[in-house]
Design a protein around this motif. Sequence first.
Motif: not given
Length: 265
Positions: A7, A39, A47, A49-50, A52, A61-63, A65, A229
Amino acid sequence: MMGTIFDIKRFAVHDGPGIRTTVFFKGCPLSCQWCHNPESIDSKPVCIKKTSKLNGREFVNDEMIGYKVSPDALFDELKKEQVFMEESSGGVTFSGGEPLLQHEFLFEMLQLCKAQAMHTAVDTTLFSSWEIVARMAEATDLFLVDLKLIDDQMHQVYTGVSNTVILKNIRKLVSGNVPVRIRIPMIPKVTTTPENIAMSIAFLSELKGGIEAVDLLPFHNTANEKYKRFHLDNQFMGRHSLKKEELTTIKNQFQEAGFTVKIGG
């Protein structure tokens, strides 16, 4: 050379003096039970799983980090806010995770910033070899040092590592006249116990002449959603921050011992 970050926080005002851009490095040798950046602990990009929801429908969706970045690419990002840094006597803070884990990449970034007269701070646990710490001290303007627990056994229980090297490195930094601010997380019933506060004041009093200030960082539970998450066990779920009066009492104790103290970073 590539580094791994997860980040970049722009216009940060709690990570050192002035308006700053904070870069969060991935990877940490500690596993603090209250970590507000869980994280950051794994050094590799991961990776997840997110999930929503929209109009009653659920989407997965895959996210990713964390991501790899070169020194030049990261420095290009930092230069975007340079005018705000200069006008506010701010700069760049390298945080994490533990930035000293990626010390070669960190050193390169500090050198790039120094060449452009950007003020730099390294937010660190100092859980590293003295050789690495000393090299960073030559390149950075300020250390923001996390001091959690003085009792070594308690430190191991709550962070997973001994604090012996941490305390040694603090002493060496201060004896070398390196600018240091101490940051103590105010974790209820852990770091805020009368015993730990008294031991922290006693330890820092030995070094008082070399400590710029002490920052008391209130515990918050804003990381609760992160733990959900990332499917991580949140051992401090439901734990509440100290009341303002409690923080003020602790602040007064440090001030009475002769320290400049701030609640927050």
